[in-house]
Design an enzyme around this catalytic site. Structure first.
Site, PDB file in Angstrom:
ATOM      1  N   GLU A 188       0.827  -1.157   0.192  1.00 28.14           N
ATOM      2  CA  GLU A 188      -0.263   0.123   0.059  1.00 28.14           C
ATOM      3  C   GLU A 188       0.845   1.257   0.078  1.00 28.14           C
ATOM      4  O   GLU A 188       2.134   1.241   0.530  1.00 28.14           O
ATOM      5  CB  GLU A 188      -0.961   0.286   1.287  1.00 28.14           C
ATOM      6  CG  GLU A 188      -2.385  -0.455   0.923  1.00 28.14           C
ATOM      7  CD  GLU A 188      -3.080   0.553   0.506  1.00 28.14           C
ATOM      8  OE1 GLU A 188      -2.780   1.677  -0.253  1.00 28.14           O
ATOM      9  OE2 GLU A 188      -4.268   0.669   0.751  1.00 28.14           O
ATOM     10  N   ARG A 197       1.365  12.167  -9.365  1.00 26.60           N
ATOM     11  CA  ARG A 197       1.671  10.600  -8.672  1.00 26.60           C
ATOM     12  C   ARG A 197       3.088  10.341  -9.086  1.00 26.60           C
ATOM     13  O   ARG A 197       3.810   9.304  -8.543  1.00 26.60           O
ATOM     14  CB  ARG A 197       0.784   9.383  -9.293  1.00 26.60           C
ATOM     15  CG  ARG A 197      -0.420   9.450  -8.775  1.00 26.60           C
ATOM     16  CD  ARG A 197      -1.260   8.279  -9.294  1.00 26.60           C
ATOM     17  NE  ARG A 197      -2.756   8.145  -9.099  1.00 26.60           N
ATOM     18  CZ  ARG A 197      -3.461   8.014  -8.328  1.00 26.60           C
ATOM     19  NH1 ARG A 197      -2.641   7.536  -7.096  1.00 26.60           N
ATOM     20  NH2 ARG A 197      -4.856   8.100  -8.031  1.00 26.60           N
ATOM     21  N   ASP A 217      -4.286   5.437   6.146  1.00 23.80           N
ATOM     22  CA  ASP A 217      -4.903   6.970   6.672  1.00 23.80           C
ATOM     23  C   ASP A 217      -5.718   6.431   7.925  1.00 23.80           C
ATOM     24  O   ASP A 217      -5.294   5.856   8.893  1.00 23.80           O
ATOM     25  CB  ASP A 217      -5.575   7.687   5.603  1.00 23.80           C
ATOM     26  CG  ASP A 217      -5.800   8.955   6.067  1.00 23.80           C
ATOM     27  OD1 ASP A 217      -5.220   9.255   6.959  1.00 23.80           O
ATOM     28  OD2 ASP A 217      -6.976   9.552   5.383  1.00 23.80           O
TER      29      ASP A 217
HETATM   30  P1  IMP Z   1      -7.873   5.193   4.457  1.00 21.49           P
HETATM   31  O1  IMP Z   1      -9.131   4.139   4.105  1.00 21.49           O
HETATM   32  O2  IMP Z   1      -8.399   6.127   5.071  1.00 21.49           O
HETATM   33  O3  IMP Z   1      -6.838   4.436   5.302  1.00 21.49           O
HETATM   34  O4  IMP Z   1      -7.457   5.641   3.287  1.00 21.49           O
HETATM   35  C1  IMP Z   1      -6.555   5.151   2.337  1.00 21.49           C
HETATM   36  C2  IMP Z   1      -6.333   5.681   0.974  1.00 21.49           C
HETATM   37  O5  IMP Z   1      -6.653   7.241   0.993  1.00 21.49           O
HETATM   38  C3  IMP Z   1      -4.974   5.787   0.577  1.00 21.49           C
HETATM   39  O6  IMP Z   1      -4.879   4.369  -0.133  1.00 21.49           O
HETATM   40  C4  IMP Z   1      -4.858   6.993  -0.465  1.00 21.49           C
HETATM   41  O7  IMP Z   1      -5.455   6.490  -1.609  1.00 21.49           O
HETATM   42  C5  IMP Z   1      -5.741   7.930   0.164  1.00 21.49           C
HETATM   43  N1  IMP Z   1      -5.113   8.944   1.176  1.00 21.49           N
HETATM   44  C6  IMP Z   1      -4.954   9.037   2.416  1.00 21.49           C
HETATM   45  N2  IMP Z   1      -4.281   9.966   2.776  1.00 21.49           N
HETATM   46  C7  IMP Z   1      -3.831  10.570   1.811  1.00 21.49           C
HETATM   47  C8  IMP Z   1      -2.745  11.659   1.337  1.00 21.49           C
HETATM   48  O8  IMP Z   1      -2.106  12.373   2.140  1.00 21.49           O
HETATM   49  N3  IMP Z   1      -2.553  12.142   0.036  1.00 21.49           N
HETATM   50  C9  IMP Z   1      -3.022  11.344  -0.806  1.00 21.49           C
HETATM   51  N4  IMP Z   1      -4.007  10.248  -0.849  1.00 21.49           N
HETATM   52  C10 IMP Z   1      -4.375   9.894   0.468  1.00 21.49           C
HETATM   53 MG    MG Z   2      -4.735   4.137  -2.214  1.00 18.57          MG
END
Ligand code: IMP
Ligand code: MG
Length: 188
Positions: A102, A168, A106
């Site tokens: 991954e 990216r 977050d």
């Molecule tokens: P989660 O489900 O909240 O853990 O989100 C994870 C996904 O959110 C990651 O795989 C990223 O695609 C996106 N994401 C979370 N934080 C960031 C960031 O600071 N920049 C860009 N994408 C992010």
């Molecule tokens: Mg992602």
């Protein structure tokens, strides 16, 4: 689209630091998976740069696969709702030691759903390798086996991570100056 220099706050992780840490992770994974049958599963699209550098740092035989998911949160960027599989694996994971690759964790919701989906397919083992860990934002407890960098709660971009699908390709991880970014958006 704008040049990133118009809204960057700072370079959080320079290219050399990223590459050096990925070499360490690759060496560690090579040791840990010596007697296993590793299948690296990259979560598209953010994990793709990390995967291609990590696999070159792994010195034991392994296979790769790709998965794409989209999260349906309760509004906005949240991913607390459900996860839909947009691209599934073409491999029967029961033969493999699966290592999820991954870009960033977050809240943890996306990964938590993916782990649920994969564990019912009974892989030999299932572990997680993330380049970045925004640990202060975690809402669900998930086991993370390999972490490249723990980072502060800031929006980051570059090295696979996007802002509205751009940037990216950048070889470093930067933080966004949200005021500057919003000012650019307002002008356009
Ligand atoms: P989660 O489900 O909240 O853990 O989100 C994870 C996904 O959110 C990651 O795989 C990223 O695609 C996106 N994401 C979370 N934080 C960031 C960031 O600071 N920049 C860009 N994408 C992010
Ligand atoms: Mg992602």
């Amino acid at each position: 689209m704008w040049d990133y220099r118009e809204f960057i706050d700072e370079i959080l992780i320079p290219e050399e630091t990223l590459q050096a840490r990925i070499k360490e992770l690759g060496a560690q994974i090579s040791r840990d998976y010596q007697d296993k049958n590793p299948l690296l599963v990259c979560i598209l699209r953010g994990g793709v740069l990390f995967l291609t550098d990590l696999m070159r740092a792994i010195h034991i035989p392994h296979a790769i696969e790709f998965m794409a998911v989209s999260s349906y949160g309760i509004g906005g960027r949240s991913s607390a709702g459900q996860v839909r599989i947009n691209l599934d694996l073409n491999t029967d994971v029961s033969e493999w030691d699966v290592l999820l690759v991954e870009d960033i964790i977050d809240s943890g919701h996306t990964l938590s759903h993916i782990l649920d989906l994969l564990s019912i397919r009974s892989p030999r083992s299932l572990k997680v390798c993330t380049l970045l860990d925004k640990w202060e934002r975690r809402e669900v407890e998930i086991p993370v086996d390999y972490v490249g960098f723990k980072i502060p709660n800031k929006f980051v971009f570059g090295y696979g991570l996007d802002i509205d699908n751009y940037y990216r390709n950048l070889p470093f991880v930067g933080t966004v100056d949200l005021e500057k970014y919003q000012a650019l958006q307002a002008k356009s």
